[in-house]
Design an enzyme around this catalytic site. Structure first.
Site, PDB file in Angstrom:
ATOM      1  N   SER A 200      36.802  -4.709 -20.854  1.00 46.53           N
ATOM      2  CA  SER A 200      35.940  -6.162 -20.264  1.00 46.53           C
ATOM      3  C   SER A 200      34.735  -5.445 -20.997  1.00 46.53           C
ATOM      4  CB  SER A 200      35.833  -6.730 -19.729  1.00 46.53           C
ATOM      5  OG  SER A 200      34.536  -7.301 -19.432  1.00 46.53           O
TER       6      SER A 200
ATOM      7  N   LYS B 255      36.911  -1.947 -14.375  1.00 46.14           N
ATOM      8  CA  LYS B 255      36.854  -3.244 -14.967  1.00 46.14           C
ATOM      9  C   LYS B 255      35.646  -2.544 -16.104  1.00 46.14           C
ATOM     10  CE  LYS B 255      35.241  -7.801 -14.821  1.00 46.14           C
ATOM     11  NZ  LYS B 255      33.840  -8.019 -15.598  1.00 46.14           N
TER      12      LYS B 255
ATOM     13  N   THR C 132      33.143  -2.682 -10.818  1.00 42.87           N
ATOM     14  CA  THR C 132      32.824  -3.165 -12.798  1.00 42.87           C
ATOM     15  C   THR C 132      32.366  -1.489 -12.899  1.00 42.87           C
ATOM     16  OG1 THR C 132      32.705  -5.873 -12.208  1.00 42.87           O
ATOM     17  CG2 THR C 132      30.981  -4.154 -13.708  1.00 42.87           C
TER      18      THR C 132
ATOM     19  N   ARG D 296      33.232 -17.946 -18.543  1.00 45.49           N
ATOM     20  CA  ARG D 296      32.312 -18.634 -19.076  1.00 45.49           C
ATOM     21  C   ARG D 296      33.042 -19.992 -18.458  1.00 45.49           C
ATOM     22  NH1 ARG D 296      30.183 -15.278 -22.391  1.00 45.49           N
ATOM     23  NH2 ARG D 296      27.918 -14.095 -21.923  1.00 45.49           N
TER      24      ARG D 296
ATOM     25  N   HIS E 254      31.523  -7.320 -20.794  1.00 48.08           N
ATOM     26  CA  HIS E 254      31.043  -7.945 -19.719  1.00 48.08           C
ATOM     27  C   HIS E 254      30.425  -9.076 -20.000  1.00 48.08           C
ATOM     28  CE1 HIS E 254      28.558  -6.985 -15.439  1.00 48.08           C
ATOM     29  NE2 HIS E 254      28.459  -8.205 -15.662  1.00 48.08           N
TER      30      HIS E 254
ATOM     31  N   GLN F  14      35.364  -8.401  -7.153  1.00 43.08           N
ATOM     32  CA  GLN F  14      34.732  -7.661  -7.760  1.00 43.08           C
ATOM     33  C   GLN F  14      33.744  -6.760  -7.199  1.00 43.08           C
ATOM     34  OE1 GLN F  14      31.560  -8.486  -8.801  1.00 43.08           O
ATOM     35  NE2 GLN F  14      30.950  -6.307 -10.151  1.00 43.08           N
ATOM     36  N   LEU F  15      33.251  -5.599  -7.093  1.00 46.68           N
ATOM     37  CA  LEU F  15      32.822  -5.009  -6.531  1.00 46.68           C
ATOM     38  C   LEU F  15      31.425  -3.973  -7.753  1.00 46.68           C
ATOM     39  CD1 LEU F  15      32.703  -3.320  -3.445  1.00 46.68           C
ATOM     40  CD2 LEU F  15      33.640  -0.789  -4.722  1.00 46.68           C
ATOM     41  N   TYR F  16      30.389  -4.202  -7.669  1.00 44.13           N
ATOM     42  CA  TYR F  16      29.250  -3.560  -7.702  1.00 44.13           C
ATOM     43  C   TYR F  16      28.705  -2.313  -6.699  1.00 44.13           C
ATOM     44  CZ  TYR F  16      28.096  -6.213 -11.455  1.00 44.13           C
ATOM     45  OH  TYR F  16      27.847  -7.620 -12.774  1.00 44.13           O
TER      46      TYR F  16
ATOM     47  N   THR G 106      32.351 -14.663 -11.439  1.00 39.70           N
ATOM     48  CA  THR G 106      30.838 -15.285 -12.047  1.00 39.70           C
ATOM     49  C   THR G 106      30.323 -15.075 -11.003  1.00 39.70           C
ATOM     50  OG1 THR G 106      31.848 -16.646 -12.896  1.00 39.70           O
ATOM     51  CG2 THR G 106      32.175 -16.220 -14.013  1.00 39.70           C
TER      52      THR G 106
ATOM     53  N   SER H 110      32.989 -12.531  -7.020  1.00 38.00           N
ATOM     54  CA  SER H 110      32.040 -11.453  -7.665  1.00 38.00           C
ATOM     55  C   SER H 110      31.089 -11.086  -6.019  1.00 38.00           C
ATOM     56  CB  SER H 110      30.742 -12.440  -8.615  1.00 38.00           C
ATOM     57  OG  SER H 110      29.969 -11.516  -8.761  1.00 38.00           O
TER      58      SER H 110
ATOM     59  N   GLY I   2      36.513 -12.008 -21.944  1.00 41.68           N
ATOM     60  CA  GLY I   2      35.873 -12.327 -22.997  1.00 41.68           C
ATOM     61  C   GLY I   2      36.259 -12.968 -23.990  1.00 41.68           C
TER      62      GLY I   2
END
Length: 372
Positions: free
Chosen positions: A255, A233, A158, A312, A257, A130-132, A81, A109, A289
């Site tokens: 996922s 993901k 992602t 969350r 998202h 986590q990779l963008y 997150t 993230s 999720g």
């Protein structure tokens, strides 16, 4: 609410809402457009019921498992997150320490407000990154190398965000990263700041920086620049699950998202079984999720997941009580999951089967006939 009065993870949401600026809470809480999938991610769990087995000696229960070869204390892990220092000054540091104390995995993230090096400095722990994928591939290669050097054990790529979903709360609030914070992993690359925009500052940032042309060949490209296993993901269909297996993904995270991208996609728990069947046991499948209870964790495992990630509940418990909040959230989920296993007659994760649940999409005559 005093800490002692908190009895389940959902109670943290109201505390976070009271504590956080509206722009920040709305950013964490909201889903895309009508938020149908946001509600459905939770509601779908209520359409799965238990078929508990009785008179089984459940005096000893083993919740341990391995994920990509790493032993963890329970199949409950932390999802990536973004921008956790908006929730609490210690942000990702607190989350990393809480995950480590719980003996589980934290996913950091790309858009963290603490860098991979800073998170590594909190001490030992199994961490995924986590990779963008940015348009500038040098940035991506550099980031992956840094994560590897900092001791991160896997990349969670992602794949559902070629563009940012339409989150109307962020548009109304003109969401942007508070001025005292930066996206720490990109600070030195002049990509750490988010400009104010007429709508969502994050949506504008994504439009400017994230590569919309991302495709399966880029998963292959990633494999050439890192030895780390790659989790894909954002998979929701059997078709994509089969491709993920074929391109050599180490695992899949089912996922949507957090219901923040395409609205009216199914709840992840509804999509899970289709994906699991398509992989034919060749790679592990995880889920994120809507998980808020130990019963949810059990249901996901019964439908074939190897583990789940929570998002969350982590930022809400972090906002409420920092590291102690995240520790307590993980502990409550762990305790609930252990109780669910005991009351279902399961002593280890491998004993949790499809026969332990029934779903409203099963008709009674399809339910397995008991072997007498």
């Amino acid at each position: 609410m005093a800490d002692t009065e908190i009895t389940n993870v959902t109670e943290y949401e109201a505390i976070a809402k009271a504590k956080l600026p509206k722009m920040v809470f709305d950013y964490y809480a909201s889903g895309a457009e009508d938020q149908w999938t946001l509600r459905e991610n939770r509601n779908a769990f209520s359409r799965i019921l238990f078929r508990p087995r009785i008179l089984i000696d459940v005096s000893k229960i083993d919740m341990t498992t391995t994920v990509l070869g790493f032993k963890i204390s329970m199949p409950i892990m932390i999802a990536p997150t973004a921008m956790q220092k908006m929730a609490h000054p210690e942000g990702e540091y607190a989350t990393a320490r809480a995950a480590s104390a719980a003996g589980t995995i934290m996913t950091l993230s790309s858009w963290a407000t603490s860098s991979v090096e800073e998170v590594a400095s909190t001490g030992p722990g199994i961490r995924f990154f986590q990779l963008y994928v940015y348009k500038d591939r040098h940035v991506v290669a550099q980031l992956v190398r840094r994560a590897e050097r900092a001791g991160f054990k896997a990349i969670a790529l992602t794949v559902d965000t070629p563009r940012l979903g339409r989150r109307e709360a962020d548009i109304k609030n003109r969401f942007t990263l508070p001025p005292f914070l930066t996206l720490k992993n990109f600070e030195g690359l002049d990509l750490g700041k988010m400009d104010k925009a007429d709508d969502s500052g994050l949506a504008s940032y994504v439009a400017g920086q994230i590569d919309r042309s991302l495709s399966w060949k880029d998963v292959k490209w990633l494999q050439t620049i890192t030895k780390l296993p790659i989790l894909v993901k954002g998979v929701l269909t059997a078709e994509d699950a089969r491709i993920a297996v074929n391109v050599g993904a180490a695992g899949i995270i089912v996922s949507n998202h957090g219901a923040r991208q395409l609205d009216y996609v199914p709840a992840t728990i509804m999509a899970l079984e289709e994906v699991v069947k398509a992989t034919q046991g060749r790679i592990p499948v995880f889920l994120d999720g809507g998980v808020r209870r130990g019963t949810d964790v059990f249901k996901a495992l019964a439908l074939g997941a190897s583990g789940i990630f929570i998002g969350r509940p982590v930022v809400y418990s972090l906002a409420a009580d920092g590291e102690a909040g995240v520790r307590k959230a993980l502990q409550m989920l762990r305790d609930e999951f252990e109780l669910t296993m005991a009351l279902s007659g399961c002593r280890s994760l491998k004993e949790i089967t499809r026969n332990h649940i029934m779903t409203d999409w099963d008709t009674p005559h399809i339910l397995p006939k008991p072997r007498l």
